[in-house]
Scaffold this motif. Structure first.
Motif, short mmCIF file in Angstrom:
data_model
loop_
_atom_site.label_atom_id
_atom_site.label_comp_id
_atom_site.label_asym_id
_atom_site.label_seq_id
_atom_site.Cartn_x
_atom_site.Cartn_y
_atom_site.Cartn_z
N ILE A 102 41.45 44.46 5.42
CA ILE A 102 41.36 42.99 5.44
C ILE A 102 42.57 42.39 6.15
O ILE A 102 42.44 41.51 7.00
CB ILE A 102 41.22 42.44 4.01
N TYR A 103 43.76 42.88 5.82
CA TYR A 103 44.97 42.35 6.46
C TYR A 103 44.97 42.65 7.96
O TYR A 103 45.32 41.80 8.77
CB TYR A 103 46.22 42.90 5.78
N ALA A 104 44.56 43.86 8.33
CA ALA A 104 44.55 44.23 9.75
C ALA A 104 43.55 43.38 10.53
O ALA A 104 43.85 42.90 11.63
CB ALA A 104 44.21 45.71 9.90
N SER A 105 42.38 43.13 9.96
CA SER A 105 41.35 42.39 10.69
C SER A 105 41.65 40.89 10.74
O SER A 105 41.16 40.19 11.61
CB SER A 105 39.97 42.63 10.07
N SER A 106 42.46 40.39 9.83
CA SER A 106 42.75 38.95 9.79
C SER A 106 44.06 38.58 10.50
O SER A 106 44.34 37.42 10.72
CB SER A 106 42.85 38.48 8.34
N LYS A 107 44.85 39.59 10.84
CA LYS A 107 46.23 39.34 11.32
C LYS A 107 46.29 38.46 12.57
O LYS A 107 47.02 37.47 12.59
CB LYS A 107 46.94 40.66 11.59
N ASP A 108 45.54 38.82 13.61
CA ASP A 108 45.68 38.09 14.86
C ASP A 108 45.28 36.63 14.73
O ASP A 108 45.96 35.75 15.25
CB ASP A 108 44.87 38.77 15.98
N ARG A 109 44.22 36.38 14.00
CA ARG A 109 43.80 35.00 13.83
C ARG A 109 44.85 34.22 13.03
O ARG A 109 45.19 33.09 13.37
CB ARG A 109 42.46 34.91 13.10
N PHE A 110 45.35 34.82 11.97
CA PHE A 110 46.35 34.14 11.15
C PHE A 110 47.60 33.85 11.98
O PHE A 110 48.16 32.76 11.95
CB PHE A 110 46.70 34.97 9.92
N LYS A 111 48.02 34.84 12.76
CA LYS A 111 49.22 34.69 13.58
C LYS A 111 49.06 33.55 14.58
O LYS A 111 50.02 32.82 14.86
CB LYS A 111 49.51 36.00 14.30
N ARG A 112 47.86 33.38 15.12
CA ARG A 112 47.61 32.29 16.07
C ARG A 112 47.81 30.92 15.43
O ARG A 112 48.14 29.95 16.11
CB ARG A 112 46.20 32.38 16.64
N GLU A 113 47.58 30.83 14.12
CA GLU A 113 47.75 29.55 13.42
C GLU A 113 49.22 29.15 13.35
O GLU A 113 49.55 27.99 13.16
CB GLU A 113 47.20 29.65 11.98
N LEU A 114 50.11 30.14 13.43
CA LEU A 114 51.54 29.87 13.31
C LEU A 114 52.15 29.85 14.71
O LEU A 114 52.56 30.86 15.25
CB LEU A 114 52.21 30.96 12.46
N ASP A 115 52.23 28.66 15.28
CA ASP A 115 52.70 28.52 16.64
C ASP A 115 54.23 28.53 16.68
O ASP A 115 54.86 27.66 16.10
CB ASP A 115 52.14 27.22 17.23
N GLY A 116 54.81 29.52 17.34
CA GLY A 116 56.26 29.57 17.44
C GLY A 116 56.86 30.89 17.00
O GLY A 116 58.07 31.05 16.93
N ILE A 117 55.99 31.86 16.73
CA ILE A 117 56.48 33.19 16.37
C ILE A 117 57.04 33.86 17.62
O ILE A 117 56.42 33.81 18.67
CB ILE A 117 55.35 34.03 15.75
N GLN A 118 58.23 34.45 17.51
CA GLN A 118 58.86 35.04 18.68
C GLN A 118 58.81 36.56 18.70
O GLN A 118 58.78 37.17 19.75
CB GLN A 118 60.30 34.55 18.77
N VAL A 119 58.84 37.19 17.54
CA VAL A 119 58.84 38.66 17.48
C VAL A 119 57.86 39.08 16.38
O VAL A 119 57.81 38.47 15.32
CB VAL A 119 60.24 39.21 17.12
#
Length: 139
Positions: A102-119
């Motif tokens: 569940i975490y692996a399949s949701s990661k990219d979408r969740f990360k896109r919601e957080l604009d400004g991640i650098q690493v």
């Protein structure tokens, strides 16, 4: 709001807290948890600006997956203070297989919601996200 592929929604609070960390530096870190019954990502814990990296790593459960954001301050070789926002996908080997999926399949979408991640870091045990790793990835 929910993604058809993973079915996970992202609670508004997740984005609001991230914006506060990014813009106002209100928090040192944020730990996010997937609430399976509600099918959404929620904020589990926030760290005060004075909290250390040790406080942050201690707030990740040893046998459950989490997403986390950490605001890392450092000084460059030129003696210039800087900050990097890390996104950490914490998936320990001891976590349940279903949880890891569940975490692996949701990661990219969740990360896109957080604009400004650098690493971004993927960690399966504490050594993969130790302070030395953070320092080397920050510069």
């Amino acid at each position: 709001m929910a993604n058809a592929a993973s079915g996970m929604a992202v609670h508004d609070d997740c984005k609001l807290k991230f914006l506060e960390l990014k813009a106002k530096r209100t928090y040192r870190f944020i730990v996010y948890k997937i609430e399976e019954k509600q099918k959404q990502v929620i904020v589990e814990k926030v760290g005060e600006p004075a909290d250390s990296y040790e406080d942050f790593s201690a707030s990740l459960p040893a046998d459950e997956c989490r997403y986390a954001v950490y605001d890392f301050d450092f000084v460059t070789a030129e003696n210039c203070p800087k900050s990097r926002i890390f996104f950490i996908a914490w998936c320990p080997d001891t976590a349940r297989v279903r949880s890891k999926m569940i975490y692996a399949s949701s990661k990219d979408r969740f990360k896109r919601e957080l604009d400004g991640i650098q690493v971004e870091l993927q960690a399966t045990d504490p050594t993969e996200m130790g302070l030395d790793v953070i320092k080397s990835r920050a510069s």
